[in-house]
Design an enzyme around this catalytic site. Sequence first.
Site, short mmCIF file in Angstrom:
data_model
loop_
_atom_site.label_atom_id
_atom_site.label_comp_id
_atom_site.label_asym_id
_atom_site.label_seq_id
_atom_site.Cartn_x
_atom_site.Cartn_y
_atom_site.Cartn_z
N GLN A 1 31.90 37.00 49.15
CA GLN A 1 32.34 36.72 50.52
C GLN A 1 31.41 37.35 51.56
O GLN A 1 30.94 36.67 52.47
CB GLN A 1 33.76 37.28 50.71
CG GLN A 1 34.81 36.68 49.80
CD GLN A 1 35.42 35.45 50.42
OE1 GLN A 1 34.74 34.45 50.63
NE2 GLN A 1 36.69 35.51 50.71
N ASN B 1 33.13 49.28 48.27
CA ASN B 1 34.14 50.32 48.49
C ASN B 1 34.57 51.02 47.20
O ASN B 1 34.48 50.42 46.13
CB ASN B 1 35.37 49.69 49.14
CG ASN B 1 35.22 49.61 50.64
OD1 ASN B 1 34.81 50.58 51.27
ND2 ASN B 1 35.53 48.46 51.22
N ARG C 1 36.81 47.34 65.14
CA ARG C 1 38.27 47.10 65.17
C ARG C 1 38.89 47.89 66.33
O ARG C 1 39.72 47.36 67.08
CB ARG C 1 38.87 47.51 63.83
CG ARG C 1 38.46 46.56 62.72
CD ARG C 1 38.73 47.09 61.33
NE ARG C 1 38.50 46.02 60.35
CZ ARG C 1 38.36 46.23 59.05
NH1 ARG C 1 38.42 47.44 58.54
NH2 ARG C 1 38.16 45.21 58.24
N HIS D 1 35.96 56.05 55.25
CA HIS D 1 36.35 54.64 55.47
C HIS D 1 37.65 54.40 54.70
O HIS D 1 37.65 53.81 53.62
CB HIS D 1 35.23 53.74 54.98
CG HIS D 1 35.44 52.28 55.26
ND1 HIS D 1 35.79 51.79 56.49
CD2 HIS D 1 35.34 51.20 54.44
CE1 HIS D 1 35.89 50.47 56.42
NE2 HIS D 1 35.63 50.09 55.20
N1 APR Z 1 25.38 42.82 40.16
C1 APR Z 1 25.30 41.84 41.08
N2 APR Z 1 26.38 41.26 41.63
C2 APR Z 1 27.58 41.66 41.21
C3 APR Z 1 27.75 42.68 40.25
C4 APR Z 1 26.58 43.27 39.72
N3 APR Z 1 26.62 44.23 38.80
N4 APR Z 1 29.07 42.86 40.05
C5 APR Z 1 29.71 42.01 40.85
N5 APR Z 1 28.81 41.27 41.55
C6 APR Z 1 29.06 40.23 42.52
C7 APR Z 1 30.21 39.30 42.16
O1 APR Z 1 29.83 38.31 41.20
C8 APR Z 1 30.55 38.71 43.54
O2 APR Z 1 29.80 37.51 43.79
O3 APR Z 1 29.46 40.80 43.75
C9 APR Z 1 30.12 39.80 44.51
C10 APR Z 1 31.29 40.44 45.23
O4 APR Z 1 31.83 39.48 46.08
P1 APR Z 1 33.40 39.40 46.40
O5 APR Z 1 34.17 39.59 45.14
O6 APR Z 1 33.61 38.16 47.18
O7 APR Z 1 33.65 40.71 47.30
P2 APR Z 1 33.34 40.90 48.86
O8 APR Z 1 34.52 40.52 49.66
O9 APR Z 1 32.02 40.31 49.21
O10 APR Z 1 33.27 42.49 48.92
C11 APR Z 1 32.26 43.19 48.18
O11 APR Z 1 32.32 45.09 49.65
O12 APR Z 1 33.69 45.67 51.45
C12 APR Z 1 33.45 45.83 50.07
O13 APR Z 1 35.64 46.26 49.19
C13 APR Z 1 34.60 45.32 49.24
O14 APR Z 1 33.85 46.37 47.22
C14 APR Z 1 33.92 45.14 47.91
C15 APR Z 1 32.50 44.69 48.29
#
Ligand code: APR
Length: 311
Positions: A13, A123, A154, A178
């Site tokens: 996202q 996070n 915010r 945070h």
């Molecule tokens: N290497 C590369 N990409 C990865 C790995 C990894 N080891 N592990 C997970 N991912 C990718 C996932 O496949 C996914 O596409 O990270 C992406 C995370 O995206 P979302 O699940 O959509 O999460 P998002 O809302 O983008 O948030 C990511 O940021 O704000 C923080 O709490 C939130 O920890 C979360 C992070």
Amino acid sequence: MSRNKIAVIGGGQIGTIIALMATQKELGDITIIDLPDFIDPVKGKALDIDHLRPHINSDVMISVSSDYADIAGSDVVIVTAGVPRRPNMSREDLLFINIDIIKGVAEQIKIHCPNAFVIVATNPVDTMSYVFHKVSGFAKQQVAGLSGALDTGRFQSFIAEATGLSVKDVSCMVIGGHGPTMVPLVSTASVAGISITDLLSSEQIEQIVARTKEAGSEIVQLLGNGSAFISSAGSIMEMVEAFLGDKKRVISCSALCQGEYGVEDYFLGVPVVIGAGGVEKILEASLDTSEHESLSTTASAVIASANKSGL
Ligand code: APR
């Protein structure tokens, strides 16, 4: 002059919106890294952004890979890899799963982008920035976590809404961890230099402070399957632009404190000067008594979380 190189680790996202915003602003060529099993949807979204370019006259290139060699030489690396929150989860609930992810990511960035400025969004971000710093061995100037930039936005939005005045004229800052212990600084919050205590009642200010602290959870509850991503990406872009443009912006970020605010060798949300040198300086603001107490509570929470990493 060659274009800037921007790497985004994790094409979920937040990663997608960062790629979109960087394309809109023509900030540089973008490479998104994600895991092989999840790469196709990321490629699809990247192609979609690629096909937006003619409509917005953007000449940057966007690519997707699972091979960290493809981000070699990036100027800035944004780490969003990890698991986001679901309803009724705290950011701390993500700790152990995301620590393992960040350790792996840090090893790769250390090899392929040893000189990059790294923004960590995963996070709980204060601990993830700490883990990234420990594993990569990067200098403190090279690592900043996304925390206060988002929380401050915010706080600004809620002040603008309550006063009925332009968000452009609101100046304020949120520091600390945070999470629920963050510290929105009321003593220095103003609209065009006029203290919010002159514009709002103490009840209104209390409500704004409470809502700021829980704003991330409010969005998590409403979304049902993830956490905030648009304002997160927008806050990250502010940090990226400050770095690439050597703007010397003062942005609240999770940064390695070495004595500042009484914290020694841990990451905490503090006012940071971001310019071409990355985290160029931490500014120390004078706090009132209650803010001082709140900061010591939030520092304890952040330190306890970081210590769970065992690093
Ligand atoms: N290497 C590369 N990409 C990865 C790995 C990894 N080891 N592990 C997970 N991912 C990718 C996932 O496949 C996914 O596409 O990270 C992406 C995370 O995206 P979302 O699940 O959509 O999460 P998002 O809302 O983008 O948030 C990511 O940021 O704000 C923080 O709490 C939130 O920890 C979360 C992070």
